[in-house]
Design an enzyme around this catalytic site. Structure first.
Site, PDB file in Angstrom:
ATOM      1  N   HIS A  39       0.534  -1.183   0.165  1.00 19.50           N
ATOM      2  CA  HIS A  39      -0.171   0.012   0.032  1.00 19.50           C
ATOM      3  C   HIS A  39       0.527   1.360   0.040  1.00 19.50           C
ATOM      4  CE1 HIS A  39      -3.063  -2.880   2.056  1.00 19.50           C
ATOM      5  NE2 HIS A  39      -2.891  -3.114   0.407  1.00 19.50           N
ATOM      6  N   HIS A  99      -0.534 -10.477  -4.889  1.00 19.74           N
ATOM      7  CA  HIS A  99       1.089 -10.766  -4.686  1.00 19.74           C
ATOM      8  C   HIS A  99       1.803 -11.562  -5.079  1.00 19.74           C
ATOM      9  CE1 HIS A  99      -0.925  -7.564  -2.269  1.00 19.74           C
ATOM     10  NE2 HIS A  99      -1.296  -8.490  -1.489  1.00 19.74           N
TER      11      HIS A  99
END
Length: 306
Positions: free
Chosen positions: A81, A268
């Site tokens: 993030h 991811h």
């Protein structure tokens, strides 16, 4: 276009989503061509993590970078993030000093990090900003039907689709395309929060994951739908967050990407696998600068101190 760092240092503190560990994080300006460097300042000596695809060693529910020191694995988890916010603002050079093994989750989106970066101010530097330009298609996939690929494109466009068998997800909200610019990133994806299923929490906590998670920093889903009292920030907040994650994961390349990213059921692990496949093929990309012309990616000009 010039490289960018912060004009001033700035601090944040918070709790890690998975470890539950409290940490203090200091973002500090860095010289030209430094890149993004995480630093575990609680270690002696300090352990540095200059971002690269190869540093990503764990991808279970978050992106974790790992270095070895004295036969011990030193980690920083949930970097995606913050990396996404750095890509959104266009920061090239930065030291990120952190006192624990996970970046604070804040509200589960990138919006708090963007506020921090803009509060610190952006400093233009005396060196050309470097971009990674995709020259040919690169594609990876996994056994679960996930696919991620790069293809040539003059700009940075992200196409993402997700597939969840759950009442909170519907077909109209499972696909999104973002034509990347700072303005589009801030408006379309930066506020989208991470999400998780309540039924998985017990299993996750048995694996020491999700220890800092709560409805104040994530969207919780039970068998009927969204648990959070305030509901969703956008109808398609889930896929928006997946794009936010992808922007951060792809910024592990070290420079902004000029090309098109298309993904279905990626995460991811697959995002990182795609980056590794790209850098493994020198003919698939080139590093370019834009000294005498505008680059095909636009970055906001607010809070820039020359």
């Amino acid at each position: 276009m010039k490289q960018r760092t912060l004009a001033n240092p700035i601090k944040a503190k918070g709790v890690g989503l998975h470890t539950g560990h409290k940490s203090i994080m200091t973002l500090r300006p860095a010289p030209v061509n430094t890149g993004i460097v995480f630093r575990r300042i609680d270690q002696t000596p300090i352990v540095e993590f200059p971002v690269s695809p190869e540093l990503v060693k764990e991808t279970m529910l978050c992106t974790t970078i790992v270095q070895e020191q004295d036969n011990q694995k030193i980690k920083i988890a949930t970097i995606e993030h913050l990396m996404s916010a750095l890509a959104g603002v266009g920061i090239d050079n930065l030291y990120i000093d952190i006192t624990a093994d996970e970046v604070p989750i804040m509200d589960g989106s990138a919006s708090h990090f963007i506020f921090l970066l803009q509060s610190a101010g952006i400093q233009l530097q005396e060196a050309s900003k470097k971009f990674i330009r995709i020259k040919k298609q690169v594609k990876v996939q996994n056994e679960k039907g996930g696919v991620a690929e790069f293809s040539p494109y003059e700009g940075f466009r992200l196409n993402f689709s997700i597939e969840f068998d759950h009442p909170a997800f519907d077909q109209t909200a499972e696909k999104m395309t973002l034509s990347f610019s700072s303005t589009a990133y801030f408006k379309e994806v930066s506020r989208a929060r991470t999400f998780g299923f309540m039924k998985d929490m017990e299993k996750l906590r048995a694996q020491n994951l999700g220890l800092g998670a709560g409805l104040h920093n994530a969207i919780g889903l039970d068998e009927n739908g969204v648990v959070n009292q305030e509901g969703l920030r956008d109808k398609d907040e889930f896929v928006r967050h997946k794009i936010l994650d992808a922007v951060g994961d792809l910024y592990m390349a070290g420079h902004p990407i000029i090309g098109e990213f298309t993904a279905h059921k990626s995460g991811h692990a697959l995002n990182n696998q795609l980056l590794r496949a790209l850098v493994a093929d020198p003919e698939a990309y080139e590093v370019v600068t834009y000294d005498d012309e505008e680059p095909p990616i636009q970055y906001g000009s607010s809070k820039i101190l020359v």
